[in-house]
Scaffold this motif. Structure first.
Motif, PDB file in Angstrom:
ATOM      1  N   GLU A 122      16.337  -5.577 -40.919  1.00 52.42           N
ATOM      2  CA  GLU A 122      14.902  -5.898 -40.829  1.00 52.42           C
ATOM      3  C   GLU A 122      14.315  -6.154 -42.213  1.00 52.42           C
ATOM      4  OE1 GLU A 122      16.172  -3.492 -37.347  1.00 52.42           O
ATOM      5  OE2 GLU A 122      16.294  -3.123 -39.499  1.00 52.42           O
ATOM      6  N   ILE A 123      14.694  -5.329 -43.176  1.00 54.65           N
ATOM      7  CA  ILE A 123      14.206  -5.534 -44.544  1.00 54.65           C
ATOM      8  C   ILE A 123      14.763  -6.836 -45.106  1.00 54.65           C
ATOM      9  CG2 ILE A 123      14.343  -4.666 -46.924  1.00 54.65           C
ATOM     10  CD1 ILE A 123      12.360  -3.081 -45.387  1.00 54.65           C
ATOM     11  N   TRP A 124      16.045  -7.088 -44.890  1.00 52.89           N
ATOM     12  CA  TRP A 124      16.649  -8.316 -45.397  1.00 52.89           C
ATOM     13  C   TRP A 124      15.964  -9.541 -44.795  1.00 52.89           C
ATOM     14  CZ3 TRP A 124      18.475 -10.150 -49.423  1.00 52.89           C
ATOM     15  CH2 TRP A 124      19.239 -11.325 -49.462  1.00 52.89           C
ATOM     16  N   ILE A 156       4.921  -5.081 -41.214  1.00 53.15           N
ATOM     17  CA  ILE A 156       6.376  -4.964 -41.090  1.00 53.15           C
ATOM     18  C   ILE A 156       6.841  -3.627 -41.662  1.00 53.15           C
ATOM     19  CG2 ILE A 156       8.589  -5.876 -41.922  1.00 53.15           C
ATOM     20  CD1 ILE A 156       7.219  -8.690 -41.870  1.00 53.15           C
ATOM     21  N   LEU A 157       6.390  -3.316 -42.856  1.00 50.01           N
ATOM     22  CA  LEU A 157       6.850  -2.093 -43.517  1.00 50.01           C
ATOM     23  C   LEU A 157       6.363  -0.838 -42.795  1.00 50.01           C
ATOM     24  CD1 LEU A 157       6.441  -3.252 -47.211  1.00 50.01           C
ATOM     25  CD2 LEU A 157       8.581  -2.894 -45.968  1.00 50.01           C
ATOM     26  N   PHE A 158       5.109  -0.833 -42.354  1.00 46.39           N
ATOM     27  CA  PHE A 158       4.601   0.328 -41.618  1.00 46.39           C
ATOM     28  C   PHE A 158       5.313   0.477 -40.285  1.00 46.39           C
ATOM     29  CE2 PHE A 158       0.616   0.185 -44.290  1.00 46.39           C
ATOM     30  CZ  PHE A 158       0.861   1.395 -44.920  1.00 46.39           C
ATOM     31  N   SER A 188       9.056   3.538 -37.026  1.00 45.55           N
ATOM     32  CA  SER A 188      10.190   3.545 -36.102  1.00 45.55           C
ATOM     33  C   SER A 188      11.371   4.349 -36.616  1.00 45.55           C
ATOM     34  CB  SER A 188      10.628   2.113 -35.784  1.00 45.55           C
ATOM     35  OG  SER A 188      11.186   1.521 -36.944  1.00 45.55           O
ATOM     36  N   ASP A 189      11.554   4.389 -37.929  1.00 45.44           N
ATOM     37  CA  ASP A 189      12.691   5.104 -38.504  1.00 45.44           C
ATOM     38  C   ASP A 189      12.352   5.483 -39.940  1.00 45.44           C
ATOM     39  OD1 ASP A 189      15.097   6.158 -39.280  1.00 45.44           O
ATOM     40  OD2 ASP A 189      16.203   4.272 -39.144  1.00 45.44           O
ATOM     41  N   PRO A 190      11.848   6.692 -40.146  1.00 45.26           N
ATOM     42  CA  PRO A 190      11.437   7.075 -41.508  1.00 45.26           C
ATOM     43  C   PRO A 190      12.564   7.109 -42.523  1.00 45.26           C
ATOM     44  CG  PRO A 190      11.106   8.878 -39.940  1.00 45.26           C
ATOM     45  CD  PRO A 190      11.609   7.725 -39.166  1.00 45.26           C
ATOM     46  N   THR A 191      13.806   6.945 -42.089  1.00 39.53           N
ATOM     47  CA  THR A 191      14.917   6.909 -43.043  1.00 39.53           C
ATOM     48  C   THR A 191      15.479   5.490 -43.163  1.00 39.53           C
ATOM     49  OG1 THR A 191      16.504   7.497 -41.327  1.00 39.53           O
ATOM     50  CG2 THR A 191      15.560   9.301 -42.602  1.00 39.53           C
TER      51      THR A 191
END
Length: 105
Positions: free
Chosen positions: A64-66, A89-91, A96-99
């Protein structure tokens, strides 16, 4: 810098988004030099040919970040997200997954 900044001296929010993507890449690579192995004078030409930074390790850069970074580096500035969209996107990823980023690898 975004290709249009280098070539035409255009500076907009969309060129800032490009730079944001590069800054994120530098964070995910723990400060690696962008475009390693390329002569800095050749970077503008390589960007025109579609060259982009290589994906950092998937341990620190999720799919997702990529995907977000690649959108930041779209050839057409109109195709780049704006900062409110990047925040969403970042929030969303954080909710959804804090790690989602693992700096211990």
């Amino acid at each position: 810098m975004a290709p249009e900044s280098i070539e035409d001296h255009i500076y907009t929010h969309k060129t800032d988004v490009w730079s944001f993507g590069v800054t994120c890449w530098e964070v995910f690579t723990c400060g690696a030099v962008p475009y390693p192995g390329l002569n800095p004078l050749n970077v503008p030409w390589e960007l025109k040919l579609g060259c982009r930074l290589e994906r950092p390790s998937s341990a620190v850069c999720s799919d997702e970040i990529w995907s977000m970074l690649l959108r930041c580096w779209s050839d057409d500035p109109k195709d780049r997200p704006n900062f409110p969209t990047l925040m969403e996107i970042l929030f969303s990823l954080l909710d959804s997954d804090p790690t989602y980023i693992n700096l211990i690898s």
